[in-house]
Every structure is written in structure tokens, then in C-alpha cells.
Design a protein around this motif. Structure first.
Motif, short mmCIF file in Angstrom:
data_model
loop_
_atom_site.label_atom_id
_atom_site.label_comp_id
_atom_site.label_asym_id
_atom_site.label_seq_id
_atom_site.Cartn_x
_atom_site.Cartn_y
_atom_site.Cartn_z
N GLU A 19 0.85 -1.20 0.00
CA GLU A 19 0.00 0.00 0.00
C GLU A 19 0.88 1.24 0.00
N ALA A 20 0.52 2.21 -0.84
CA ALA A 20 1.23 3.49 -0.83
C ALA A 20 0.73 4.34 0.34
N ARG A 21 1.65 4.86 1.14
CA ARG A 21 1.29 5.69 2.29
C ARG A 21 2.09 7.00 2.21
N THR A 22 1.43 8.04 1.74
CA THR A 22 2.09 9.34 1.59
C THR A 22 1.25 10.42 2.26
N ASN A 23 1.79 11.63 2.29
CA ASN A 23 1.05 12.78 2.80
C ASN A 23 0.58 13.70 1.69
N SER A 24 0.68 13.23 0.45
CA SER A 24 0.19 14.01 -0.68
C SER A 24 -1.32 13.92 -0.73
N ARG A 25 -1.98 15.04 -0.97
CA ARG A 25 -3.43 15.10 -1.00
C ARG A 25 -3.92 15.95 -2.17
N ASP A 26 -5.18 15.76 -2.49
CA ASP A 26 -5.92 16.66 -3.38
C ASP A 26 -5.38 16.62 -4.82
N GLY A 27 -5.83 17.56 -5.65
CA GLY A 27 -5.44 17.60 -7.04
C GLY A 27 -6.33 16.75 -7.92
N HIS A 28 -6.11 16.84 -9.23
CA HIS A 28 -6.90 16.13 -10.23
C HIS A 28 -6.86 14.63 -9.96
N LEU A 29 -8.02 13.99 -9.99
CA LEU A 29 -8.22 12.54 -9.81
C LEU A 29 -8.10 12.09 -8.36
N TYR A 30 -7.93 13.00 -7.41
CA TYR A 30 -7.82 12.55 -6.02
C TYR A 30 -9.14 11.94 -5.57
N GLY A 90 -9.92 10.84 -2.30
CA GLY A 90 -10.24 10.95 -0.88
C GLY A 90 -9.86 9.75 -0.06
N ARG A 91 -8.96 8.93 -0.56
CA ARG A 91 -8.64 7.66 0.10
C ARG A 91 -8.06 7.82 1.51
N HIS A 92 -7.50 8.98 1.82
CA HIS A 92 -6.85 9.14 3.12
C HIS A 92 -7.82 9.46 4.24
N GLY A 93 -9.06 9.76 3.89
CA GLY A 93 -10.06 10.06 4.92
C GLY A 93 -9.62 11.19 5.83
N ARG A 94 -9.65 10.94 7.14
CA ARG A 94 -9.33 12.00 8.12
C ARG A 94 -7.87 11.98 8.56
N GLN A 95 -7.05 11.17 7.93
CA GLN A 95 -5.65 11.08 8.33
C GLN A 95 -4.95 12.43 8.19
N LYS A 96 -3.99 12.67 9.08
CA LYS A 96 -3.21 13.90 9.00
C LYS A 96 -2.34 13.87 7.75
#
Length: 492
Positions: free
Chosen positions: A366-377, A379-385
Motif C-alpha cells: 500500500e502506498a502511504r504518503t502525505n500528498s493530498r488533493d489535485g486532479h483525480l484525487y 479521498g482515500r486518506h479520509g481524516r488522516q493527518k
């Protein structure tokens, strides 16, 4: 009685609402103008207008398949990569073949290098090995790549590929002589994707558990045997069946004739590199097999076709910067440029979240990054920081580099690559020419002469520079080419 239509699912809009009529546009009366309230019409047209994404600048024309890589030899003395950790271990792969210069609608059977890009879905993340069907390339420094590709693409004034541009650049770039000899030889037009070898081409680093590191080159040797097309055969096939290579690959897999490649590596102890007779990080050079014999490490099989070409082939992305622990880059200046350029091209072409698409995301982890948002995002990270470090149980670094540090020294500057004892632009091209049989030499000369002869009549300087590079590789090579070109130009 239940009809067949009643058993079928209901056609809906993108929002899931049922579609009442997909045959007739809503109008203001019979024969009247269309109404803007017809959601189905405008939704379909808007989506249709956006169905294409920018094609790849290079390697636009391609085909791909899924399969497996199986380890067949113990390589743990050389690398700690988990997917190579034990004999018999299997890893899912996705392999994309391509031509380099043509656009998305071009033919398969053309004289052009073939891309050979392999994505290994390993338990430590995806490892992308992005190579070609030749062990060398035209240039050795990435800063020249845009200029080189501009000569292979359409001229900004004529809209066509121009022999003047191609041979002007190659003549002024003698380092290209080795790859040009490959390209215009028999292997310049493979009969199919199944009947050609693949190469990592670059030099890469392997590091073992003890921290020792080695330089390696990858070879994928086709188990179907090498088969090529003559120029006449290719011209005919390209006109009759532009999709010949794609069709051959797909239909072979559908028949259960799964193509395979024996995977080999050349391994150089790190301490050998400085004194080796050729610069081991020069993409225009090979390591002669007598110096570093290839050793078998695995077998690659393709056994499943993509279900959707756009989703899985067009939107697939490969980056040489996608390494896993135990494998890393080398000082190869072309590779160093590609570490940035490939990932950046995909951010532009597919989008910043292209790695989230099913064909691109890791399959075995599983990929675990802090990158968020942008085209095609999605919402997989839910409420994670979305920052690190944090005290909310977020992912943390390992503290262990993926590959070994290599020593560097000297002042910064625009340096040419270091030269080694036998480093010139012609020795390996000459060696390759002398390996060819007489029939192979005749076809090589004919292929080269046919293209060089197309240079404009008033640009003899371009012709002479081009021929002179081959003359420096081998006197016979240059003399025969000069004679053939002069004869063809007389006939024009």
C-alpha cells in the motif's frame, strides 16, 4: 414473459439516473432545435470531447500485457531487493512495448527503437525498469534529449520528418554512431514484440544486506527467438496492418501462447568501475560479454491482456525513479535526467494522482504518503493527518536508504562524462559492424544509404559528416556507405 431486454441493466447518466431515450435528442417540437436541458446529450458530448489525454511525447504508440517474473537463481549476494530474495519467488508484472518517434496513430512495423518498460508490483513498492530493445542509445547526456527528439519528430515548417534534420544531428553527434548501426541493421524492425530482446540499457546499482554494492545491466532475452522484418516487408505490413505488433501480442496471449523472456544481468564489482576500459555509465557503450558474462536470474512471462487499452495502457506510467530497497541509480547522465523527466511527463499528461490508478498503484503493498488533493484525487486518506512528523499514528520513515551512497568529488560545473582507456564514439560501432555477416552488412548499407540519400541536394556537408562517422568506425563500413549514397543521389 420476461424479455431479454428486461434482464439487462438499465443505462444511466454519470450521476446514476436512468436514461429514457439514448437514440433521440430532446427538441422543441418535432424537427425543432435541441434543448439545453437534455442532460444525456450534453453529458455525452462533453465527456466525448475529453476522452483523450495528451499522448506521450515519445513512446506514444504502444501495447502492453500483465504477467509474472519468477526468480531462477540466488542473487542475494548482490541485492537485498525482496522480490529477488529467493529462487522460485514470483512477482506480478506489467510490460509495455512501444515505438519511440511515432505518434499514437502511427504504424507498428517501422524502423525505430522499441520501448521495453517493466513494472514489477513488489511487496516493497513498484519497481519500474524502463528500457529499450537495444542495449545502447543515441546520446549520453540528458541535456541533448529534447534536441535529439526534435530531429526525429515533424519539422516545425514542413510538418514531416526531414532527413536533413536527422542526419544533421547525427553527423554532429558522433556518439550516435553505435546506436545508428543497431537501428539500421537487421534488428531495426522487429517482426513482433514477442520476437525481440529487451534491455535496461542503463547501468544500475544493486546493494546487498552487508552494504556492498555492484553495478548491473539487465538483459531480457526472448525465448521465442529473434525475428525481424526487412525494409520491404515492413513497408508492406505497415500499410496493410498498422496494428500488426499490438495484434500479434494480444492474439498470442488469447491463444495461450504466452511469450517469455530469460532475464539476465551483467554484474560489475563497484571497485572495477574506475579502471574499466569503457566508461561503465555511458549509455552509448555496452560492457562486452567477455568482460562481464550475463548470468541468468529469472524468467518473465506475459499471460494476461489488459481489459481496457485507455485505462491500463494509455494511463499506465513508468518512471526510472521508482526503485525499491537494494536497487538504485548510477551516475549515468542520461539516467539521471530521466529520473526527473519521466515522472514529470506523467504529472502533466495523466495528472498529479496518476499513481492512484489501478494499473499504476502498488499491487502487493500500500502506498502511504502525505500528498493530498489535485486532479483525480479520490479521498482515500479520509481524516488522516497530511504532515510528518505527527503524533497521530501517521507513517514514519525507515532511516535506511534504498541504495548505497557513492563517493563524489570535485567542483560543480557543466562537465563532460569522464573518459576511460578505450572511450571514443566509434570503437564499439566498428566492433558491431565487423560482427555482421556479409548479408547483414549489405542490408545495413542499403538501409543507411536509402535514408542519407534523401538529404537535400544542396547540403552535401550533412551527407559527408554522416558518412565520415561510419568511416571512423570502420574503413570498409564508410567506403561502402559512401559508394551506395553517391549512386543513389545520382539517380535523384
Amino acid at each position: 414473459m420476461t424479455t431479454q431486454d428486461e434482464l439487462r441493466p438499465t443505462l444511466t447518466t454519470e450521476a446514476g439516473a436512468p436514461v429514457a431515450d439514448n437514440q433521440n435528442t430532446e427538441t422543441a417540437g418535432v424537427g425543432g432545435p435541441a434543448l439545453i436541458q437534455d442532460q444525456q446529450l450534453f453529458e455525452k458530448l462533453a465527456h466525448f470531447n475529453r476522452e483523450r489525454i495528451p499522448e506521450r511525447v515519445v513512446h506514444a504508440r504502444g501495447a502492453a500485457a500483465y504477467g509474472t517474473f519468477t526468480v531462477t537463481a540466488d542473487v542475494t549476494p548482490y541485492t537485498r531487493a525482496a522480490f529477488l530474495s529467493e529462487t522460485g519467488k514470483q512477482t506480478e508484472v506489467f510490460l509495455r512495448f512501444s515505438t519511440v518517434a511515432g505518434n499514437l496513430g502511427s504504424a507498428d512495423a517501422v524502423r525505430d527503437p522499441r520501448g521495453f518498460a517493466v513494472k514489477f508490483y513488489t511487496e516493497e513498492g513498484n519497481y519500474d525498469l524502463v528500457g529499450n530493445n537495444t542495449p545502447v542509445f543515441f546520446i549520453k547526456d540528458a541535456v541533448k534529449f529534447p534536441d535529439f527528439i526534435h530531429t526525429q519528430k515533424r519539422d516545425p515548417y514542413t510538418g514531416s520528418q526531414e532527413a536533413d534534420n536527422v542526419w544533421d544531428f547525427w553527423g554532429l553527434s558522433p556518439e550516435s554512431t553505435h546506436q545508428v548501426t543497431w537501428l539500421f541493421g537487421d534488428r531495426g524492425i522487429p517482426a513482433s514484440y514477442r520476437h525481440m530482446n529487451g534491455y535496461g540499457s542503463h547501468t544500475f546499482q544493486w546493494q546487498n544486506e552487508a552494504g556492498e554494492y555492484f553495478w548491473v545491466k539487465y538483459h531480457f532475452k526472448t525465448d521465442q527467438g529473434i525475428r525481424n522484418l526487412s525494409q520491404d516487408e515492413a513497408n508492406k505490413l505497415a500499410g496493410e496492418d498498422p496494428d500488426s505488433h499490438q495484434r500479434d501480442l494480444r492474439e498470442a496471449i488469447e491463444r495461450g501462447e504466452f511469450p517469455t523472456w530469460t532475464v539476465q544481468v551483467q554484474i560489475m564489482p563497484a571497485t572495477d568501475a574506475a579502471a574499466y576500459r569503457f566508461n561503465p555509465f555511458d549509455l552509448t557503450k555496452v560492457w562486452p560479454h567477455a568482460d562481464y558474462p550475463p548470468v541468468e536470474i529469472g524468467r518473465l512471462e506475459l499471460n494476461r491482456n489488459p481489459d481496457n487499452i485507455f485505462a491500463e495502457v494509455e494511463q499506465s506510467i513508468f518512471s526510472p525513479a521508482h526503485f525499491v530497497p537494494g536497487i538504485g541509480p548510477s551516475p549515468d547522465k542520461m539516467l539521471q535526467g530521466r529520473l526527473f523527466a519521466y515522472a514529470d511527463a506523467h504529472r502533466y499528461r495523466v495528472g498529479i494522482n496518476a499513481d492512484h490508478l489501478p494499473v499504476n498503484r502498488p499491487h502487493a503493498t500500500e502506498a502511504r504518503t502525505n500528498s493530498r488533493d489535485g486532479h483525480l484525487y479520490d479521498g482515500r486518506h479520509g481524516r488522516q493527518k497530511n504532515y510528518e512528523p505527527n503524533s497521530f499514528g501517521g507513517p514514519v520513515q525507515t532511516g535506511r536508504p534504498l541504495w548505497a551512497a557513492t563517493p563524489v568529488g570535485g567542483a560543480t560545473g557543466n562537465h563532460a562524462a569522464p573518459t576511460h582507456a578505450e572511450d571514443d564514439d566509434f570503437v564499439q560501432a566498428g566492433n558491431l559492424y565487423r560482427l555482421f555477416s556479409e548479408d547483414e552488412k549489405q542490408r545495413l548499407i542499403a538501409n543507411l544509404a536509402g535514408f542519407i540519400a534523401k538529404v537535400s541536394a544542396d547540403r552535401e556537408d550533412i551527407v559527408e559528416r554522416a558518412i565520415d562517422n561510419f568511416r571512423k568506425a570502420d574503413a570498409d563500413y564508410g567506403q561502402r556507405l559512401e559508394t551506395a549514397v553517391r549512386e543513389l543521389r545520382k539517380q535523384r
